[in-house]
Design a protein around this motif. Structure first.
Motif, PDB file in Angstrom:
ATOM      1  N   PRO A  82      36.478  56.992  64.138  1.00 28.66           N
ATOM      2  CA  PRO A  82      35.394  56.096  64.578  1.00 28.66           C
ATOM      3  C   PRO A  82      35.228  54.842  63.711  1.00 28.66           C
ATOM      4  CG  PRO A  82      34.510  58.095  63.572  1.00 28.66           C
ATOM      5  CD  PRO A  82      35.965  58.327  63.778  1.00 28.66           C
ATOM      6  N   HIS A  83      35.849  54.829  62.518  1.00 28.04           N
ATOM      7  CA  HIS A  83      35.732  53.682  61.624  1.00 28.04           C
ATOM      8  C   HIS A  83      37.004  52.817  61.625  1.00 28.04           C
ATOM      9  CE1 HIS A  83      32.237  55.880  60.314  1.00 28.04           C
ATOM     10  NE2 HIS A  83      32.985  56.887  59.910  1.00 28.04           N
ATOM     11  N   PHE A  84      37.889  53.072  62.578  1.00 21.30           N
ATOM     12  CA  PHE A  84      39.153  52.346  62.638  1.00 21.30           C
ATOM     13  C   PHE A  84      38.939  50.844  62.768  1.00 21.30           C
ATOM     14  CE2 PHE A  84      42.523  50.428  65.249  1.00 21.30           C
ATOM     15  CZ  PHE A  84      43.642  50.711  64.472  1.00 21.30           C
ATOM     16  N   ASN A  85      38.141  50.426  63.732  1.00 23.32           N
ATOM     17  CA  ASN A  85      37.917  48.996  63.961  1.00 23.32           C
ATOM     18  C   ASN A  85      37.292  48.323  62.742  1.00 23.32           C
ATOM     19  OD1 ASN A  85      38.817  49.707  66.509  1.00 23.32           O
ATOM     20  ND2 ASN A  85      37.183  48.639  67.600  1.00 23.32           N
ATOM     21  N   TYR A  86      36.334  48.988  62.148  1.00 31.42           N
ATOM     22  CA  TYR A  86      35.679  48.447  60.952  1.00 31.42           C
ATOM     23  C   TYR A  86      36.688  48.237  59.828  1.00 31.42           C
ATOM     24  CZ  TYR A  86      33.000  48.674  56.575  1.00 31.42           C
ATOM     25  OH  TYR A  86      32.501  48.444  55.312  1.00 31.42           O
ATOM     26  N   LEU A  87      37.519  49.233  59.571  1.00 29.89           N
ATOM     27  CA  LEU A  87      38.508  49.139  58.508  1.00 29.89           C
ATOM     28  C   LEU A  87      39.490  47.999  58.773  1.00 29.89           C
ATOM     29  CD1 LEU A  87      39.938  50.150  55.972  1.00 29.89           C
ATOM     30  CD2 LEU A  87      41.028  51.932  57.365  1.00 29.89           C
ATOM     31  N   VAL A  88      39.958  47.895  59.999  1.00 26.92           N
ATOM     32  CA  VAL A  88      40.901  46.834  60.357  1.00 26.92           C
ATOM     33  C   VAL A  88      40.280  45.457  60.138  1.00 26.92           C
ATOM     34  CG1 VAL A  88      42.113  45.725  62.286  1.00 26.92           C
ATOM     35  CG2 VAL A  88      42.255  48.207  61.978  1.00 26.92           C
ATOM     36  N   MET A  89      39.083  45.259  60.631  1.00 24.04           N
ATOM     37  CA  MET A  89      38.447  43.940  60.528  1.00 24.04           C
ATOM     38  C   MET A  89      38.163  43.556  59.078  1.00 24.04           C
ATOM     39  SD  MET A  89      35.888  43.704  63.842  1.00 24.04           S
ATOM     40  CE  MET A  89      34.983  45.198  63.458  1.00 24.04           C
ATOM     41  N   GLN A  90      37.714  44.516  58.285  1.00 24.92           N
ATOM     42  CA  GLN A  90      37.426  44.232  56.884  1.00 24.92           C
ATOM     43  C   GLN A  90      38.711  43.913  56.116  1.00 24.92           C
ATOM     44  OE1 GLN A  90      34.325  44.018  55.360  1.00 24.92           O
ATOM     45  NE2 GLN A  90      33.603  44.120  57.480  1.00 24.92           N
ATOM     46  N   ALA A  91      39.778  44.636  56.394  1.00 25.04           N
ATOM     47  CA  ALA A  91      41.054  44.381  55.717  1.00 25.04           C
ATOM     48  C   ALA A  91      41.634  43.033  56.127  1.00 25.04           C
ATOM     49  CB  ALA A  91      42.044  45.508  56.018  1.00 25.04           C
ATOM     50  N   ARG A  92      41.549  42.707  57.407  1.00 28.07           N
ATOM     51  CA  ARG A  92      42.078  41.430  57.868  1.00 28.07           C
ATOM     52  C   ARG A  92      41.271  40.257  57.309  1.00 28.07           C
ATOM     53  NH1 ARG A  92      45.877  39.898  58.310  1.00 28.07           N
ATOM     54  NH2 ARG A  92      45.763  38.514  60.132  1.00 28.07           N
ATOM     55  N   ALA A  93      39.978  40.469  57.064  1.00 25.36           N
ATOM     56  CA  ALA A  93      39.146  39.429  56.460  1.00 25.36           C
ATOM     57  C   ALA A  93      39.595  39.108  55.040  1.00 25.36           C
ATOM     58  CB  ALA A  93      37.682  39.853  56.463  1.00 25.36           C
ATOM     59  N   MET A  94      40.311  40.053  54.409  1.00 22.18           N
ATOM     60  CA  MET A  94      40.871  39.835  53.070  1.00 22.18           C
ATOM     61  C   MET A  94      42.325  39.364  53.146  1.00 22.18           C
ATOM     62  SD  MET A  94      39.345  42.968  50.754  1.00 22.18           S
ATOM     63  CE  MET A  94      39.608  44.332  51.908  1.00 22.18           C
ATOM     64  N   ALA A  95      42.786  39.006  54.349  1.00 20.70           N
ATOM     65  CA  ALA A  95      44.155  38.534  54.586  1.00 20.70           C
ATOM     66  C   ALA A  95      45.200  39.598  54.279  1.00 20.70           C
ATOM     67  CB  ALA A  95      44.437  37.261  53.781  1.00 20.70           C
ATOM     68  N   VAL A  96      44.815  40.846  54.417  1.00 25.08           N
ATOM     69  CA  VAL A  96      45.738  41.962  54.223  1.00 25.08           C
ATOM     70  C   VAL A  96      46.526  42.198  55.511  1.00 25.08           C
ATOM     71  CG1 VAL A  96      45.880  44.462  53.815  1.00 25.08           C
ATOM     72  CG2 VAL A  96      44.298  43.059  52.471  1.00 25.08           C
ATOM     73  N   THR A  97      47.832  42.428  55.389  1.00 25.14           N
ATOM     74  CA  THR A  97      48.638  42.827  56.543  1.00 25.14           C
ATOM     75  C   THR A  97      48.267  44.247  56.931  1.00 25.14           C
ATOM     76  OG1 THR A  97      50.499  41.418  55.907  1.00 25.14           O
ATOM     77  CG2 THR A  97      50.974  43.276  57.374  1.00 25.14           C
TER      78      THR A  97
END
Length: 320
Positions: A82-97
């Motif tokens: 259930p936290h998949f989208n949150y994790l993806v968005m937060q990581a991408r905000a840090m420019a992480v692949t």
């Protein structure tokens, strides 16, 4: 089942050490919409293990503090957390692949109709399991109807821009053998995949990753039940290639389980073999500093021959 005993016996696999940590591979849980025969995680619809929000935030803090450049999400079906989208968005905000190890069928499941668009809008790299390009073989490994659902999902991803050679949306496919054999030559197989999928379905993708099945969990259980476990392990050892050793994924990657415990690789996680073969205690991400990993000893056992046999095998496909 865990079948740890065959692996915890002494091994003659060469000792290896870690280089600089670059990739964080995170298992978001063992819940999955499929129960594939080659699954080394023993994932399935009845599994209840899922990473909670607090551990997800710990992952993000570690990425931020240690300057990790790649987050590799796996499961189960990682998208079912259930936290998949949150994790993806937060990581991408840090420019992480961000890499999503997707079984494709999940994109067609009720409740996940917008998942493909979400992945595209966040420029998530997709590594998609398609163990063969023939329908009967895929359905035999993954369940009836999975090939058709996978084709529909791939078409949708192509429509969103995935798979273009000059695009930013990477789509890589994964091949797994159906039995106790090593994968064929990756480049030759990739050409066959691309020709068949394009000619029959108009599907394009970037690369094919040919991965060796490791005799762990569900696949290992099948080998044991057929009396083929020892034979398969000997096949891996007989095809050991020293040139593959420097490229094994555990040298710059660590694996995090759904509870936040750290392992040298995803396979060691499934065997509950702690980081650095410290059999007395497990290491939690909350107590880990990445600089302590450089030049540290990696836990090796008999199954490690699977990553070095033949053309080699890693989360990025063949090593040779």
């Amino acid at each position: 089942m865990h079948d740890t005993l065959p692996y915890l016996e002494p091994t003659d696999f060469p000792a290896i050490k870690r280089t600089t940590l670059a990739v964080l591979q995170v298992n978001l849980g063992y819940l999955c919409n499929l129960s594939c025969t080659h699954c080394h995680v023993n994932a399935g619809p009845k599994r209840i293990e899922l990473m909670d929000r607090a551990t997800v935030d710990l992952i993000l803090e570690f990425i931020r503090r240690e300057n990790i450049h790649t987050l590799d999400l796996t499961g189960g079906a990682p998208e079912m957390n259930p936290h998949f989208n949150y994790l993806v968005m937060q990581a991408r905000a840090m420019a992480v692949t961000v890499i999503d190890r997707c079984n494709l069928v999940i994109l067609q499941e009720p409740g996940y109709e917008d998942l493909a668009e979400f992945l595209a809008s966040n420029q998530v790299e997709i590594v998609a399991s398609l163990p063969c390009y023939l329908e009967d073989n895929v359905d035999r490994q993954r369940g009836k109807g999975t090939f058709s659902a996978s084709v529909d999902a791939l078409k949708k991803l192509n429509e969103l821009g995935y798979g273009q050679t000059d695009g930013q949306l990477k789509l890589n496919l994964v091949f797994n053998p159906q039995d106790n054999k090593l994968p064929p030559d990756q480049k030759t197989l990739e050409a066959a995949y691309k020709q068949h999928l394009f000619e029959h379905f108009g599907i394009i993708f970037n690369q094919l990753y040919a991965m060796t099945n490791l005799p762990i969990q569900r696949f290992g259980s099948q080998l044991i039940s057929k009396g083929l476990f020892t034979e398969y392990l000997q096949l891996l050892k007989d095809n050991y290639c020293q040139e593959n050793l420097p490229g094994v994924m555990c040298r710059n990657t660590i694996s995090i389980d759904w509870q936040g415990f750290v392992y040298d690789c995803d396979f060691n996680q499934m065997l509950q073999l702690p980081l650095g073969a410290n059999l007395n205690r497990r290491t939690h991400l909350s107590e880990l500093q990445s600089d302590s990993l450089t030049d540290s000893v990696i836990a090796v056992r008999q199954h490690c021959y699977g990553c070095t046999a033949g053309q080699g095998s890693s989360c990025g496909g063949a090593l040779a």
